[in-house]
Design an enzyme around this catalytic site. Sequence first.
Site, PDB file in Angstrom:
ATOM      1  N   TYR A   1      -7.733  -2.760  -9.626  1.00  0.00           N
ATOM      2  CA  TYR A   1      -6.457  -2.730  -8.909  1.00  0.00           C
ATOM      3  C   TYR A   1      -5.327  -2.318  -9.842  1.00  0.00           C
ATOM      4  O   TYR A   1      -4.510  -1.444  -9.518  1.00  0.00           O
ATOM      5  CB  TYR A   1      -6.179  -4.099  -8.295  1.00  0.00           C
ATOM      6  CG  TYR A   1      -5.004  -4.128  -7.349  1.00  0.00           C
ATOM      7  CD1 TYR A   1      -5.095  -3.559  -6.086  1.00  0.00           C
ATOM      8  CD2 TYR A   1      -3.798  -4.730  -7.713  1.00  0.00           C
ATOM      9  CE1 TYR A   1      -4.021  -3.582  -5.203  1.00  0.00           C
ATOM     10  CE2 TYR A   1      -2.722  -4.767  -6.838  1.00  0.00           C
ATOM     11  CZ  TYR A   1      -2.842  -4.189  -5.588  1.00  0.00           C
ATOM     12  OH  TYR A   1      -1.780  -4.214  -4.719  1.00  0.00           O
TER      13      TYR A   1
ATOM     14  N   THR B   1       1.109 -10.639   3.939  1.00  0.00           N
ATOM     15  CA  THR B   1       0.369  -9.685   4.763  1.00  0.00           C
ATOM     16  C   THR B   1      -1.046 -10.205   4.986  1.00  0.00           C
ATOM     17  O   THR B   1      -1.444 -11.196   4.376  1.00  0.00           O
ATOM     18  CB  THR B   1       0.266  -8.318   4.057  1.00  0.00           C
ATOM     19  OG1 THR B   1      -0.590  -8.462   2.898  1.00  0.00           O
ATOM     20  CG2 THR B   1       1.632  -7.797   3.627  1.00  0.00           C
TER      21      THR B   1
ATOM     22  N   ASP C   1      -5.452   4.668   9.981  1.00  0.00           N
ATOM     23  CA  ASP C   1      -6.141   3.545   9.350  1.00  0.00           C
ATOM     24  C   ASP C   1      -7.626   3.696   9.650  1.00  0.00           C
ATOM     25  O   ASP C   1      -7.999   4.478  10.530  1.00  0.00           O
ATOM     26  CB  ASP C   1      -5.621   2.209   9.907  1.00  0.00           C
ATOM     27  CG  ASP C   1      -5.800   1.055   8.930  1.00  0.00           C
ATOM     28  OD1 ASP C   1      -6.954   0.679   8.658  1.00  0.00           O
ATOM     29  OD2 ASP C   1      -4.788   0.533   8.430  1.00  0.00           O
TER      30      ASP C   1
ATOM     31  N   ASN D   1       0.054   4.544   2.084  1.00  0.00           N
ATOM     32  CA  ASN D   1       0.050   3.103   1.892  1.00  0.00           C
ATOM     33  C   ASN D   1      -1.348   2.485   1.867  1.00  0.00           C
ATOM     34  O   ASN D   1      -1.520   1.367   1.399  1.00  0.00           O
ATOM     35  CB  ASN D   1       0.887   2.465   3.015  1.00  0.00           C
ATOM     36  CG  ASN D   1       0.762   0.960   3.054  1.00  0.00           C
ATOM     37  OD1 ASN D   1       1.240   0.274   2.154  1.00  0.00           O
ATOM     38  ND2 ASN D   1       0.103   0.443   4.086  1.00  0.00           N
TER      39      ASN D   1
ATOM     40  N   LYS E   1      -3.240   1.215  -9.491  1.00  0.00           N
ATOM     41  CA  LYS E   1      -1.819   1.146  -9.149  1.00  0.00           C
ATOM     42  C   LYS E   1      -0.942   1.725 -10.255  1.00  0.00           C
ATOM     43  O   LYS E   1       0.123   2.295  -9.976  1.00  0.00           O
ATOM     44  CB  LYS E   1      -1.430  -0.297  -8.818  1.00  0.00           C
ATOM     45  CG  LYS E   1      -2.053  -0.812  -7.522  1.00  0.00           C
ATOM     46  CD  LYS E   1      -1.713   0.069  -6.327  1.00  0.00           C
ATOM     47  CE  LYS E   1      -2.249  -0.470  -5.031  1.00  0.00           C
ATOM     48  NZ  LYS E   1      -1.894   0.367  -3.865  1.00  0.00           N
TER      49      LYS E   1
ATOM     50  N   ILE F   1       3.594 -10.046  -1.131  1.00  0.00           N
ATOM     51  CA  ILE F   1       4.128  -9.887   0.219  1.00  0.00           C
ATOM     52  C   ILE F   1       3.207 -10.599   1.198  1.00  0.00           C
ATOM     53  O   ILE F   1       1.978 -10.580   1.050  1.00  0.00           O
ATOM     54  CB  ILE F   1       4.229  -8.392   0.601  1.00  0.00           C
ATOM     55  CG1 ILE F   1       4.984  -7.606  -0.493  1.00  0.00           C
ATOM     56  CG2 ILE F   1       4.912  -8.234   1.954  1.00  0.00           C
ATOM     57  CD1 ILE F   1       6.391  -8.056  -0.757  1.00  0.00           C
TER      58      ILE F   1
END
Length: 251
Positions: free
Chosen positions: A156, A191, A39, A92, A160, A189
Amino acid sequence: MIDYGLQGKVALVTGAAGGIGRAAALAFARSGASVLVSDVNEAGGSETVDLIERQGGKAAFQRCDVSDAGQVKEMVAAAVELFGRLDCAFNNAGINIVTADEYDDVVWQRALGINLTGVMMCMREEARVMVEQGGGAIVNTSSINGLVGNPNQPAYVATKHGVIGLTRQGALKWATSGIRVNAVCPGVIETPMTAPLIADDGMRALIDSMTPMGRMGQPEEIAQAVVWLCSDAASFVTGHPLVIDGGATAV
């Protein structure tokens, strides 16, 4: 949590400082894999390593901005140097920048660099190792916004969608090399990325109501799918965008 039998395997997870990436790193470790946690957030990444080690797993941290080709090469090389091989890769790392100007040039280029070019460069370096080994499994993070339109997030949505295209291309390119390439397409989700959307109970209730199952998904629910896709249980699955959205795209 299900043990998918990854003892002796090595997994690489980008964007692993929190959210889905952290959950996946922990899930890989619970199934027996050694994990290279990556990361740009060093503190969060180190915390993920600590969580894995506390549960008895083996992990190390490597800082990497996936939009930088040199850093991507160093990250993959570190996995091999530290653990001897690379069997599973979960690409990811991603961003979703919301601005008043939806077509802002800086936002577009940054999203493209991380969400799409970054995935391509990770796949390229991971596959080089896996081809030499005789096989491996790669999973990329797309989104339900990679399958359907969204009027408010052009960068985005475009990136994607592109991830799914790259996934299918990679699956075909490396099919005879023993490398499977798939994608996960999460819905909403819970997060750190979605935290600002659910800052108050009213907004959370609205977002929950947008999913037929009546709730947001949890990072662990995506993580389990990722580890399954990397395991022998999914040995005939490649080129597939796996939707995990509580029914949102079934409407």
